[in-house]
Design a protein around this motif. Structure first.
Motif, PDB file in Angstrom:
ATOM      1  N   UNK A   6       2.550  -4.575  22.208  1.00  0.00           N
ATOM      2  CA  UNK A   6       3.397  -4.286  23.375  1.00  0.00           C
ATOM      3  C   UNK A   6       2.626  -3.444  24.395  1.00  0.00           C
ATOM      4  N   UNK A   7       1.818  -2.507  23.901  1.00  0.00           N
ATOM      5  CA  UNK A   7       0.991  -1.695  24.803  1.00  0.00           C
ATOM      6  C   UNK A   7      -0.054  -2.560  25.504  1.00  0.00           C
ATOM      7  N   UNK A   8      -0.640  -3.485  24.757  1.00  0.00           N
ATOM      8  CA  UNK A   8      -1.609  -4.411  25.350  1.00  0.00           C
ATOM      9  C   UNK A   8      -0.956  -5.229  26.453  1.00  0.00           C
ATOM     10  N   UNK A   9       0.226  -5.757  26.179  1.00  0.00           N
ATOM     11  CA  UNK A   9       0.936  -6.577  27.166  1.00  0.00           C
ATOM     12  C   UNK A   9       1.205  -5.768  28.433  1.00  0.00           C
ATOM     13  N   UNK A  10       1.677  -4.543  28.276  1.00  0.00           N
ATOM     14  CA  UNK A  10       1.964  -3.701  29.441  1.00  0.00           C
ATOM     15  C   UNK A  10       0.687  -3.386  30.213  1.00  0.00           C
ATOM     16  N   UNK A  11      -0.379  -3.032  29.514  1.00  0.00           N
ATOM     17  CA  UNK A  11      -1.637  -2.675  30.176  1.00  0.00           C
ATOM     18  C   UNK A  11      -2.255  -3.865  30.908  1.00  0.00           C
ATOM     19  N   UNK A  12      -2.061  -5.060  30.371  1.00  0.00           N
ATOM     20  CA  UNK A  12      -2.623  -6.268  30.983  1.00  0.00           C
ATOM     21  C   UNK A  12      -1.684  -6.907  32.001  1.00  0.00           C
ATOM     22  N   UNK A  13      -0.437  -6.425  32.053  1.00  0.00           N
ATOM     23  CA  UNK A  13       0.540  -7.004  32.965  1.00  0.00           C
ATOM     24  C   UNK A  13       0.917  -8.428  32.577  1.00  0.00           C
ATOM     25  N   UNK A  14       0.972  -8.678  31.280  1.00  0.00           N
ATOM     26  CA  UNK A  14       1.285 -10.011  30.777  1.00  0.00           C
ATOM     27  C   UNK A  14       2.535  -9.973  29.909  1.00  0.00           C
ATOM     28  N   UNK A  15       3.126 -11.125  29.728  1.00  0.00           N
ATOM     29  CA  UNK A  15       4.296 -11.233  28.853  1.00  0.00           C
ATOM     30  C   UNK A  15       3.869 -10.972  27.410  1.00  0.00           C
ATOM     31  N   UNK A  16       4.687 -10.273  26.649  1.00  0.00           N
ATOM     32  CA  UNK A  16       4.336  -9.990  25.246  1.00  0.00           C
ATOM     33  C   UNK A  16       3.988 -11.251  24.449  1.00  0.00           C
ATOM     34  N   UNK A  17       4.702 -12.344  24.669  1.00  0.00           N
ATOM     35  CA  UNK A  17       4.417 -13.575  23.915  1.00  0.00           C
ATOM     36  C   UNK A  17       3.023 -14.108  24.231  1.00  0.00           C
ATOM     37  N   UNK A  18       2.608 -14.010  25.494  1.00  0.00           N
ATOM     38  CA  UNK A  18       1.265 -14.465  25.876  1.00  0.00           C
ATOM     39  C   UNK A  18       0.197 -13.641  25.170  1.00  0.00           C
ATOM     40  N   UNK A  19       0.417 -12.342  25.108  1.00  0.00           N
ATOM     41  CA  UNK A  19      -0.542 -11.464  24.441  1.00  0.00           C
ATOM     42  C   UNK A  19      -0.555 -11.751  22.947  1.00  0.00           C
ATOM     43  N   UNK A  20       0.603 -11.989  22.365  1.00  0.00           N
ATOM     44  CA  UNK A  20       0.664 -12.321  20.933  1.00  0.00           C
ATOM     45  C   UNK A  20      -0.159 -13.575  20.643  1.00  0.00           C
ATOM     46  N   UNK A  21      -0.018 -14.589  21.476  1.00  0.00           N
ATOM     47  CA  UNK A  21      -0.780 -15.825  21.286  1.00  0.00           C
ATOM     48  C   UNK A  21      -2.283 -15.575  21.417  1.00  0.00           C
ATOM     49  N   UNK A  22      -2.667 -14.772  22.397  1.00  0.00           N
ATOM     50  CA  UNK A  22      -4.088 -14.457  22.583  1.00  0.00           C
ATOM     51  C   UNK A  22      -4.620 -13.675  21.393  1.00  0.00           C
ATOM     52  N   UNK A  23      -3.863 -12.679  20.943  1.00  0.00           N
ATOM     53  CA  UNK A  23      -4.287 -11.870  19.793  1.00  0.00           C
ATOM     54  C   UNK A  23      -4.410 -12.742  18.549  1.00  0.00           C
ATOM     55  N   UNK A  24      -3.474 -13.642  18.342  1.00  0.00           N
ATOM     56  CA  UNK A  24      -3.544 -14.537  17.178  1.00  0.00           C
ATOM     57  C   UNK A  24      -4.816 -15.387  17.222  1.00  0.00           C
ATOM     58  N   UNK A  25      -5.142 -15.904  18.404  1.00  0.00           N
ATOM     59  CA  UNK A  25      -6.364 -16.714  18.549  1.00  0.00           C
ATOM     60  C   UNK A  25      -7.606 -15.862  18.299  1.00  0.00           C
ATOM     61  N   UNK A  26      -7.629 -14.643  18.829  1.00  0.00           N
ATOM     62  CA  UNK A  26      -8.774 -13.749  18.629  1.00  0.00           C
ATOM     63  C   UNK A  26      -8.896 -13.327  17.169  1.00  0.00           C
ATOM     64  N   UNK A  27      -7.759 -13.195  16.496  1.00  0.00           N
ATOM     65  CA  UNK A  27      -7.779 -12.841  15.077  1.00  0.00           C
ATOM     66  C   UNK A  27      -8.354 -14.003  14.249  1.00  0.00           C
ATOM     67  N   UNK A  28      -7.986 -15.236  14.602  1.00  0.00           N
ATOM     68  CA  UNK A  28      -8.544 -16.399  13.892  1.00  0.00           C
ATOM     69  C   UNK A  28     -10.070 -16.459  14.047  1.00  0.00           C
ATOM     70  N   UNK A  29     -10.566 -16.000  15.197  1.00  0.00           N
ATOM     71  CA  UNK A  29     -12.009 -15.976  15.440  1.00  0.00           C
ATOM     72  C   UNK A  29     -12.672 -14.731  14.837  1.00  0.00           C
ATOM     73  N   UNK A  30     -11.854 -13.883  14.232  1.00  0.00           N
ATOM     74  CA  UNK A  30     -12.299 -12.613  13.622  1.00  0.00           C
ATOM     75  C   UNK A  30     -12.892 -11.630  14.646  1.00  0.00           C
TER      76      UNK A  30
END
Length: 151
Positions: free
Chosen positions: A60-84
């Motif tokens: 939620x802090x990431x979403x606020x700092x980036x000015x993005x919707x929480x769901x968009x950040x969740x999707x990005x984080x999930x993709x970055x986590x898959x890439x380790x």
């Protein structure tokens, strides 16, 4: 329309603004493509830069700092986590909240992406001489942007 709305060559300020937006969009797209070819998109790089600068953050802090919707950040984080490139750990105080941290592999990918982005920007801005770059810097400082209250 007053004098300030038109440049000496007759160019309307609004038309020039639209041209500026087009150039900015094309520059951003070129930088994003160059960075993506190196392994990370510009938006993923921004998220990793935030983690590198500020340390672990909740999504939620990431979403606020980036000015993005929480769901968009969740999707990005999930993709970055898959890439380790990031890890997510449950908050001990609230197991529903996840803290996102940059991994060593994430630091390495961030360095490569930042270098690719800087290379692309140098290519674009190397068309200017030192005096023109200084003038552009001054002009950008003079730009007035509408604040949130006036929208």
């Amino acid at each position: 329309m007053n004098e300030r709305d038109t440049a000496p060559n007759g160019t309307d300020a609004a038309d020039l603004g639209l041209r500026f937006l087009t150039v900015a969009y094309r520059t951003r797209s070129a930088v994003d493509q160059h960075m993506a070819a190196a392994g990370l998109s510009l938006s993923r790089t921004k998220l990793l830069q935030l983690l590198a600068r500020d340390g672990a953050m909740h999504q939620a802090e990431l979403a606020a700092a980036l000015g993005q919707a929480p769901r968009s950040v969740t999707q990005t984080v999930e993709a970055l986590e898959r890439l380790r490139l990031v890890t997510r750990t449950a908050d001990p105080a609230d197991r529903r909240r996840k803290a996102v941290s940059l991994t060593e592999k994430g630091h390495e990918a961030l360095t490569v992406a930042e270098q690719a982005g800087r290379q692309a920007l140098r290519y674009v801005f190397d068309a200017f001489g030192p005096e023109q770059l200084a003038e552009l810097d001054t002009l950008l400082d003079l730009m007035r942007l509408p604040d949130e209250a006036s929208r």
